[in-house]
Design a protein around this motif. Structure first.
Motif, PDB file in Angstrom:
ATOM      1  N   MET A  86      38.432  47.262  38.047  1.00  0.00           N
ATOM      2  CA  MET A  86      39.142  46.116  37.489  1.00  0.00           C
ATOM      3  C   MET A  86      38.234  45.381  36.495  1.00  0.00           C
ATOM      4  N   PHE A  90      39.770  38.442  35.749  1.00  0.00           N
ATOM      5  CA  PHE A  90      41.182  38.293  36.118  1.00  0.00           C
ATOM      6  C   PHE A  90      41.348  37.160  37.118  1.00  0.00           C
ATOM      7  N   PRO A  92      44.194  35.666  39.467  1.00  0.00           N
ATOM      8  CA  PRO A  92      45.558  35.856  39.976  1.00  0.00           C
ATOM      9  C   PRO A  92      46.382  34.579  39.941  1.00  0.00           C
ATOM     10  N   GLY A  95      48.730  34.253  36.962  1.00  0.00           N
ATOM     11  CA  GLY A  95      49.770  35.251  36.771  1.00  0.00           C
ATOM     12  C   GLY A  95      49.286  36.423  35.933  1.00  0.00           C
ATOM     13  N   GLY A  96      50.233  37.245  35.513  1.00  0.00           N
ATOM     14  CA  GLY A  96      49.850  38.424  34.736  1.00  0.00           C
ATOM     15  C   GLY A  96      49.322  39.534  35.628  1.00  0.00           C
ATOM     16  N   ARG A  97      48.857  40.591  34.998  1.00  0.00           N
ATOM     17  CA  ARG A  97      48.337  41.733  35.745  1.00  0.00           C
ATOM     18  C   ARG A  97      46.885  41.990  35.378  1.00  0.00           C
ATOM     19  N   PRO A  98      46.096  42.430  36.363  1.00  0.00           N
ATOM     20  CA  PRO A  98      44.710  42.762  36.029  1.00  0.00           C
ATOM     21  C   PRO A  98      44.646  43.995  35.129  1.00  0.00           C
ATOM     22  N   GLU A  99      43.592  44.083  34.340  1.00  0.00           N
ATOM     23  CA  GLU A  99      43.377  45.261  33.507  1.00  0.00           C
ATOM     24  C   GLU A  99      42.306  46.129  34.147  1.00  0.00           C
ATOM     25  N   MET A 145      52.688  54.436  37.538  1.00  0.00           N
ATOM     26  CA  MET A 145      51.762  53.315  37.386  1.00  0.00           C
ATOM     27  C   MET A 145      50.293  53.763  37.366  1.00  0.00           C
ATOM     28  N   LEU A 149      46.729  52.987  34.514  1.00  0.00           N
ATOM     29  CA  LEU A 149      45.461  52.295  34.769  1.00  0.00           C
ATOM     30  C   LEU A 149      44.379  52.807  33.826  1.00  0.00           C
TER      31      LEU A 149
END
Length: 256
Positions: A86, A90, A92, A95-99, A145, A149
């Motif tokens: 990860m 990030f 949490p 919001g949003g998604r981790p990269e 998914m 990644l």
């Protein structure tokens, strides 16, 4: 070298520094009447962590580093896999998604494709008679998914390596596991599928311990050879815990 007794096989577990590979190695070490267990890890640090005898350090992306570990092996269990990391920063709460990203030299194309190919070729050169691979369900869906990644397309590369193995001329078993859980094994009913059919059900996970047991049982049962299957389990307490592995493997019809 190879087997020390008529019925004792030398088995190399690659990725032995990882969670699943470590369990496979542990199980084989508890069966000295049947196996001489070897492990392959990436670093001296992992070697110290795994401990015990017959642990080799090598990089699956560098074929020349594998020779010593593979010398005289009768069977191979591949549990190596690229591991996405990860990206830092990030939050949490925002919001949003981790990269995610892969470390240099650790991309799926390098580890899961070229690295597995190197292992298969090293095993063939050593006269290996059975290769067991721990793969992953989801390989039918290029938009899965896991492929997104780090843009690593990990399931696509794993699938390519499995196809290579299926044509390599060595008896093989391809175990495509569902989502891996760090829970007790041996207490759930296992579900065998193919072509990702289990992905659309509520039962698409399995414990690492159960996957490790399947690897060992594949070595013990010829019915497992030249077969590929998806594997998951019912939740604990539902169904009957699986124990007849000969029948489980015999029921598999897919070869890739």
């Amino acid at each position: 070298m190879g087997s020390t007794g008529e019925n004792v096989r030398t088995v190399l577990v690659t990725g032995a520094g990882g969670k699943t590979g470590g369990i496979v190695l542990e199980k084989l070490r508890k069966m000295p009447e049947g196996f001489v267990a070897r492990g392959l890890v990436r670093t001296e640090e992992s070697k110290a962590k795994v401990g015990g005898e017959n642990v080799f350090v090598g990089d699956v992306t560098k074929a020349e580093s594998l020779k010593e570990a593979f010398e005289g092996v009768d069977a191979l269990v591949i549990t190596t896999s690229a591991v996405p990391k990860m990206k830092p920063g990030f939050d949490p709460s925002k919001g949003g998604r981790p990269e995610f990203y892969y470390e240099e030299g650790g991309y799926p194309e390098q580890v899961d494709w070229m690295g597995q190919k190197n292992q298969i070729e090293a095993a063939k050169a050593a006269g290996c008679k059975h290769i067991v691979v721990v793969g992953s369900m989801g390989g039918q869906n290029p938009n899965h998914m896991l492929n997104m990644l780090g843009n690593g397309k990990i399931l696509i590369w794993k699938r390519k390596a499995e196809e290579y193995l299926s044509q390599a001329g060595v008896p093989y078993t391809i175990i495509r596991a569902g989502g891996l859980q760090d829970k007790e094994g041996g207490i759930r009913e296992l579900l065998v599928g193919k072509d990702d059919e289990l992905m659309s059900t509520d039962t698409k996970s399995i414990t690492r311990s159960d996957v490790a047991e399947l690897c060992v049982q594949a070595l013990l049962n010829e019915e497992s050879q030249n077969k590929a299957f998806d594997i998951a389990s019912k939740p604990e307490g539902q169904g009957t815990p699986s124990s007849d592995f000969k029948a489980l493997f015999a029921g598999v019809t897919a070869t890739f």
